[in-house]
Each structure stands twice: as C-alpha cells, then as structure tokens.
Write a protein that holds these residues in place. Structure first.
Motif, PDB file in Angstrom:
ATOM      1  N   THR A   1       0.794  -1.223   0.000  1.00 23.61           N
ATOM      2  CA  THR A   1       0.000   0.000   0.000  1.00 23.61           C
ATOM      3  C   THR A   1       0.832   1.281   0.000  1.00 23.61           C
ATOM      4  O   THR A   1       0.293   2.354  -0.256  1.00 23.61           O
ATOM      5  N   GLY A   2       2.129   1.171   0.323  1.00 26.90           N
ATOM      6  CA  GLY A   2       2.948   2.372   0.426  1.00 26.90           C
ATOM      7  C   GLY A   2       2.794   3.086   1.745  1.00 26.90           C
ATOM      8  O   GLY A   2       3.310   4.194   1.931  1.00 26.90           O
ATOM      9  N   GLU A   3       2.086   2.457   2.697  1.00 24.56           N
ATOM     10  CA  GLU A   3       1.930   3.050   4.027  1.00 24.56           C
ATOM     11  C   GLU A   3       3.207   2.848   4.842  1.00 24.56           C
ATOM     12  O   GLU A   3       4.158   2.221   4.389  1.00 24.56           O
ATOM     13  N   ALA A   4       3.156   3.344   6.070  1.00 26.98           N
ATOM     14  CA  ALA A   4       4.293   3.169   6.971  1.00 26.98           C
ATOM     15  C   ALA A   4       3.792   2.780   8.353  1.00 26.98           C
ATOM     16  O   ALA A   4       4.193   3.350   9.363  1.00 26.98           O
ATOM     17  N   ALA A   5       2.891   1.803   8.400  1.00 24.36           N
ATOM     18  CA  ALA A   5       2.367   1.338   9.683  1.00 24.36           C
ATOM     19  C   ALA A   5       3.483   0.703  10.500  1.00 24.36           C
ATOM     20  O   ALA A   5       4.394   0.065   9.959  1.00 24.36           O
ATOM     21  N   ALA A   6       3.421   0.877  11.813  1.00 20.35           N
ATOM     22  CA  ALA A   6       4.469   0.367  12.692  1.00 20.35           C
ATOM     23  C   ALA A   6       4.455  -1.150  12.731  1.00 20.35           C
ATOM     24  O   ALA A   6       3.412  -1.792  12.640  1.00 20.35           O
ATOM     25  N   VAL A   7       5.640  -1.748  12.866  1.00 21.98           N
ATOM     26  CA  VAL A   7       5.768  -3.199  12.986  1.00 21.98           C
ATOM     27  C   VAL A   7       6.433  -3.522  14.308  1.00 21.98           C
ATOM     28  O   VAL A   7       7.086  -2.689  14.917  1.00 21.98           O
ATOM     29  N   GLN A   8       6.245  -4.766  14.757  1.00 20.32           N
ATOM     30  CA  GLN A   8       6.786  -5.212  16.030  1.00 20.32           C
ATOM     31  C   GLN A   8       7.771  -6.346  15.818  1.00 20.32           C
ATOM     32  O   GLN A   8       7.626  -7.147  14.896  1.00 20.32           O
TER      33      GLN A   8
ATOM     34  N   ARG B   1      -9.452  -3.481  11.658  1.00 20.71           N
ATOM     35  CA  ARG B   1      -9.461  -3.796  10.235  1.00 20.71           C
ATOM     36  C   ARG B   1      -9.805  -2.560   9.416  1.00 20.71           C
ATOM     37  O   ARG B   1     -10.631  -1.743   9.821  1.00 20.71           O
ATOM     38  N   ALA B   2      -9.186  -2.448   8.243  1.00 20.19           N
ATOM     39  CA  ALA B   2      -9.482  -1.331   7.350  1.00 20.19           C
ATOM     40  C   ALA B   2      -9.236  -1.752   5.915  1.00 20.19           C
ATOM     41  O   ALA B   2      -8.356  -2.566   5.628  1.00 20.19           O
ATOM     42  N   LEU B   3     -10.049  -1.202   5.019  1.00 22.17           N
ATOM     43  CA  LEU B   3      -9.903  -1.437   3.587  1.00 22.17           C
ATOM     44  C   LEU B   3      -8.976  -0.359   3.044  1.00 22.17           C
ATOM     45  O   LEU B   3      -9.291   0.833   3.094  1.00 22.17           O
ATOM     46  N   VAL B   4      -7.804  -0.774   2.542  1.00 20.08           N
ATOM     47  CA  VAL B   4      -6.783   0.176   2.105  1.00 20.08           C
ATOM     48  C   VAL B   4      -6.420  -0.111   0.650  1.00 20.08           C
ATOM     49  O   VAL B   4      -6.279  -1.283   0.258  1.00 20.08           O
ATOM     50  N   ARG B   5      -6.241   0.931  -0.137  1.00 24.85           N
ATOM     51  CA  ARG B   5      -5.923   0.731  -1.546  1.00 24.85           C
ATOM     52  C   ARG B   5      -4.457   0.331  -1.713  1.00 24.85           C
ATOM     53  O   ARG B   5      -3.572   0.840  -1.016  1.00 24.85           O
ATOM     54  N   THR B   6      -4.202  -0.587  -2.643  1.00 22.87           N
ATOM     55  CA  THR B   6      -2.842  -1.032  -2.915  1.00 22.87           C
ATOM     56  C   THR B   6      -2.257  -0.255  -4.088  1.00 22.87           C
ATOM     57  O   THR B   6      -2.987   0.346  -4.877  1.00 22.87           O
ATOM     58  N   THR B   7      -0.957  -0.304  -4.194  1.00 18.81           N
ATOM     59  CA  THR B   7      -0.287   0.416  -5.291  1.00 18.81           C
ATOM     60  C   THR B   7      -0.573  -0.224  -6.645  1.00 18.81           C
ATOM     61  O   THR B   7      -0.358   0.401  -7.686  1.00 18.81           O
ATOM     62  N   SER B   8      -1.078  -1.469  -6.637  1.00 17.35           N
ATOM     63  CA  SER B   8      -1.408  -2.132  -7.893  1.00 17.35           C
ATOM     64  C   SER B   8      -2.869  -1.929  -8.285  1.00 17.35           C
ATOM     65  O   SER B   8      -3.354  -2.510  -9.248  1.00 17.35           O
ATOM     66  N   GLY B   9      -3.590  -1.086  -7.521  1.00 18.84           N
ATOM     67  CA  GLY B   9      -4.947  -0.704  -7.892  1.00 18.84           C
ATOM     68  C   GLY B   9      -6.058  -1.433  -7.189  1.00 18.84           C
ATOM     69  O   GLY B   9      -7.228  -1.052  -7.324  1.00 18.84           O
ATOM     70  N   GLY B  10      -5.740  -2.479  -6.436  1.00 21.01           N
ATOM     71  CA  GLY B  10      -6.771  -3.222  -5.724  1.00 21.01           C
ATOM     72  C   GLY B  10      -6.883  -2.785  -4.280  1.00 21.01           C
ATOM     73  O   GLY B  10      -6.521  -1.654  -3.930  1.00 21.01           O
ATOM     74  N   TRP B  11      -7.364  -3.707  -3.426  1.00 21.29           N
ATOM     75  CA  TRP B  11      -7.635  -3.364  -2.031  1.00 21.29           C
ATOM     76  C   TRP B  11      -7.087  -4.432  -1.100  1.00 21.29           C
ATOM     77  O   TRP B  11      -7.010  -5.602  -1.446  1.00 21.29           O
ATOM     78  N   LEU B  12      -6.712  -3.987   0.086  1.00 20.12           N
ATOM     79  CA  LEU B  12      -6.136  -4.881   1.094  1.00 20.12           C
ATOM     80  C   LEU B  12      -6.866  -4.670   2.406  1.00 20.12           C
ATOM     81  O   LEU B  12      -7.151  -3.528   2.795  1.00 20.12           O
ATOM     82  N   ILE B  13      -7.173  -5.776   3.082  1.00 25.15           N
ATOM     83  CA  ILE B  13      -7.709  -5.726   4.433  1.00 25.15           C
ATOM     84  C   ILE B  13      -6.741  -6.465   5.337  1.00 25.15           C
ATOM     85  O   ILE B  13      -6.567  -7.680   5.207  1.00 25.15           O
ATOM     86  N   ASP B  14      -6.085  -5.732   6.217  1.00 23.65           N
ATOM     87  CA  ASP B  14      -5.188  -6.344   7.201  1.00 23.65           C
ATOM     88  C   ASP B  14      -6.002  -6.602   8.458  1.00 23.65           C
ATOM     89  O   ASP B  14      -6.880  -5.817   8.815  1.00 23.65           O
ATOM     90  N   THR B  15      -5.743  -7.695   9.140  1.00 20.51           N
ATOM     91  CA  THR B  15      -6.513  -8.043  10.335  1.00 20.51           C
ATOM     92  C   THR B  15      -5.577  -8.235  11.525  1.00 20.51           C
ATOM     93  O   THR B  15      -4.415  -8.611  11.360  1.00 20.51           O
ATOM     94  N   PRO B  16      -6.061  -7.981  12.744  1.00 20.96           N
ATOM     95  CA  PRO B  16      -5.237  -8.240  13.929  1.00 20.96           C
ATOM     96  C   PRO B  16      -4.855  -9.714  14.011  1.00 20.96           C
ATOM     97  O   PRO B  16      -5.598 -10.585  13.548  1.00 20.96           O
ATOM     98  N   GLY B  17      -3.704  -9.997  14.591  1.00 22.12           N
ATOM     99  CA  GLY B  17      -3.277 -11.380  14.765  1.00 22.12           C
ATOM    100  C   GLY B  17      -4.284 -12.170  15.587  1.00 22.12           C
ATOM    101  O   GLY B  17      -4.827 -11.662  16.566  1.00 22.12           O
ATOM    102  N   MET B  18      -4.555 -13.398  15.179  1.00 21.57           N
ATOM    103  CA  MET B  18      -5.550 -14.226  15.856  1.00 21.57           C
ATOM    104  C   MET B  18      -4.868 -15.277  16.726  1.00 21.57           C
ATOM    105  O   MET B  18      -4.153 -16.128  16.219  1.00 21.57           O
ATOM    106  N   ARG B  19      -5.093 -15.193  18.025  1.00 19.20           N
ATOM    107  CA  ARG B  19      -4.557 -16.226  18.916  1.00 19.20           C
ATOM    108  C   ARG B  19      -5.434 -17.468  18.889  1.00 19.20           C
ATOM    109  O   ARG B  19      -4.974 -18.573  19.123  1.00 19.20           O
ATOM    110  N   ALA B  20      -6.720 -17.269  18.623  1.00 16.26           N
ATOM    111  CA  ALA B  20      -7.650 -18.400  18.568  1.00 16.26           C
ATOM    112  C   ALA B  20      -8.591 -18.212  17.397  1.00 16.26           C
ATOM    113  O   ALA B  20      -9.085 -17.110  17.167  1.00 16.26           O
ATOM    114  N   LEU B  21      -8.812 -19.251  16.640  1.00 16.93           N
ATOM    115  CA  LEU B  21      -9.724 -19.217  15.504  1.00 16.93           C
ATOM    116  C   LEU B  21     -10.790 -20.277  15.737  1.00 16.93           C
ATOM    117  O   LEU B  21     -10.604 -21.448  15.421  1.00 16.93           O
TER     118      LEU B  21
END
Length: 340
Positions: A201-208, A224-244
C-alpha cells in the motif's frame, strides 16, 4: 473526487442486480467504528450512521444509504467470520466481499499444518480463494520445502515464499490485489502481515519484533481497514488471531478434506467410524501409505469442533445450564453424605 471508479472498488453485477434503477449510490465500507462506519465511493470517504448498530457490518461490505444513514447491506459474495470466545459470544465478522484470503505464516516455528487447515476451511466456507504467504524465506535454506508442505494440504491453494522486507519480493502478490480485487491478510502476530501491508500500500504502519524462542509477536494491527494497494486493488489487514473458533463450516471442511470425504464414500458401512470396521476405505488408505493418519485426526477434530460450536446460543445456554444443575446436584449430594 477520487481516482478510482466503482469497478475499481470491486463493484460487480452481483451487487448491481440488488439495486433498483433509481436507488441511491452504493458505498463500500472501509472501516467499522463503535457506532458509525467509514465508507468509500468515487466521490470520496463518507461517515455513515447505522440504525441497528455496527455488529452486522463488516469491512468490505457494500451498503446503500439515505443521506448519512445506512438503509441496506447488500448480499455478500464472500464473508470471513469466526465464533467469538465464551458461551454467549456470537459470530464475529472479519471481512466481506474479498476475492482472496491471504493466510500468512512463516518459514520457521510459526508454520503449522493444523492452523493452516483451519484457515483453509475458513476460506472454503466463505467462498474465496486461499493464498498461503510464507514469510521469512530469506531465513531458511529450504523455503520450497515449506511451500510443498503447505500445498499438500489442498489442491485449491497456491503457496508462495517471500522475504516480506524486500519490496520486489512482495510484488509477487500483486496479481491478487489488482483493480477490483480484494486481498485480506490473516495469521498470527509477528509473521509479517503489517510489513506486507506497508509494501503493498505504500503506508508506513508500525511493525513489532518477535521472540526468537517461539516466533511469536505482539499485535501490531488492532483494527481492520480497507486500504488501496499500489497495484490498484484493495487490502484488508486483520489483527493477529490467537484463537480461531470455527462454526457452521461443514461445507468448508468437506472441501478442504475432500480426499477423506471421497474415501469415506467407499467404506462398506455408511456410518463407518474409520476405526477397526471391516471394509473401511479410509483405514485401507492409511495402511497403504496414501493418507497421513495425522490428517485423519485433524479432520475428526475439526468436524467435532464445528458440531459443538455450531449450536445456537440458546442451545449453548441450555447445555451450560443443565451442566451447572448437574454440578450443583453432585455437590449437594456430597454435602449431604458428609452430614450423614
């Protein structure tokens, strides 16, 4: 005005068929807040009110609105959901109308076939394509071995091994998030989802950082957020899941474990438990080295979990109430015996 169209946002004939000719312009939900949502259209972002609360809306949903109030959620093409923790927990909506579920793991101790199968079931039940993204490929001498182990789990999935810190490596994911396409990332904390998001996406979100002892990390993405990618589509990043926790995913289990389901049809008895019954095609496949017994155990466990978690809230409450009464009865009886 923005620089994207409805088609870029992922609008298809599936959604168009649900709208009247003179209906209000549709919007796609990009963020879900406590009492409002942010939604996108070619005219830009909009803040919308939700009369019945935001619990039934997921990031990625298409909605219709009257002014600043949502009037309808359009039927989805896909929905990623899980059951929350606790007896009274209802379904938690993770992402809607995604094209591909990016299941992020890594070429280290985080790699786990059982966990990957759970995500594969989630994708199959939701109606989207699975993509296994194996990060930290630069930290192992045999990244393709991890790819082979992942691809053995299902004929439906594609697996790629990348160094998420190398932008050129991450470009290999562009085919899954071009214009009109939506890629959602799921996986444990610390496997590189935020690093991938930044590169796409070209963002600069913090990493751990993660712990070297068990390859675990802390949550970086908290919503969660819908963010546009540099290739024209969309990305949804989700919080890490300890349990599914999976529920109502029987069709997904059948799809991911199609090999076992097909073998079971050839068993002599329709109610075969695949144990010591004569004429069991599943046991014969294990004895012949064509089926991994661990895979059979994982299939059984998922089916059992799905049946248990798919009960209604009322059924769960009734079961727990009955169990509670039984415990109280036993305690009273013990107290009575002690008194005697």
């Amino acid at each position: 005005m923005t620089d994207f169209s409805y088609a870029d946002l992922g609008w298809t004939a599936h959604f168009a068929r649900q709208c009247d000719a003179g209906s209000t312009s549709p919007l796609r939900v990009s963020e879900v807040h406590r009492s409002t949502v942010t939604a996108l259209s070619p005219t830009g972002p909009h803040q919308l009110m939700v009369p019945d609360g935001t619990g039934k809306i997921a990031v990625g949903d298409w909605v219709l609105a009257n002014g600043e109030t949502i009037t309808r959620i359009l039927d989805r093409q896909s929905l990623i959901k899980r059951r929350g923790a606790g007896t009274d927990a209802r379904e938690q909506l993770i992402a809607a109308n995604i094209t591909t579920l990016g299941i992020v793991s890594s070429c280290n101790a985080d790699f786990n076939e059982r966990r990957l199968e759970r995500y594969l079931v989630l994708a199959a039940d939701a109606g989207c394509l699975p993509l296994v993204i194996l990060t930290k490929a630069d930290q192992t001498d045999e990244p393709m071995e991890y790819v082979r182990r992942a691809e053995r789990l299902s004929l439906l999935l594609t697996a790629v091994a990348i160094d998420a810190t190398d932008p050129m490596e991450v470009r290999r994911l562009h085919p899954w998030c071009r214009a009109g396409e939506t890629l959602a990332l799921v996986g444990s904390s610390g496997v590189g989802k935020t690093t991938i998001r930044n590169a796409l996406t070209g963002e600069a979100a913090a990493v751990q950082d993660i712990r070297e002892s068990d390859a675990k990390g802390r949550h970086t993405t908290t919503s969660r957020a819908l963010v546009r990618t540099t290739s024209g589509g969309w990305l949804i990043d989700t919080p890490g899941m300890r349990a599914l926790r999976l529920s109502d995913v029987s069709e997904g289990i059948e799809t991911v474990f199609a090999d076992i389901e097909e073998l079971a049809l050839a068993c002599r008895f329709s109610d075969c438990a695949h144990g010591s019954e004569p004429g069991c095609a599943v046991r014969n496949a294990i004895d012949g080295g064509m089926l991994d017994p661990d895979r059979l155990r994982r299939w059984r466990k998922l089916r059992s979990e799905d049946m248990r978690n798919s009960e209604t809230i009322a059924q769960a409450r009734a079961r727990d109430k009955s169990f509670g009464k039984m415990i109280k009865g036993v305690m009273k009886q013990k107290q009575k015996e002690r008194g005697d």
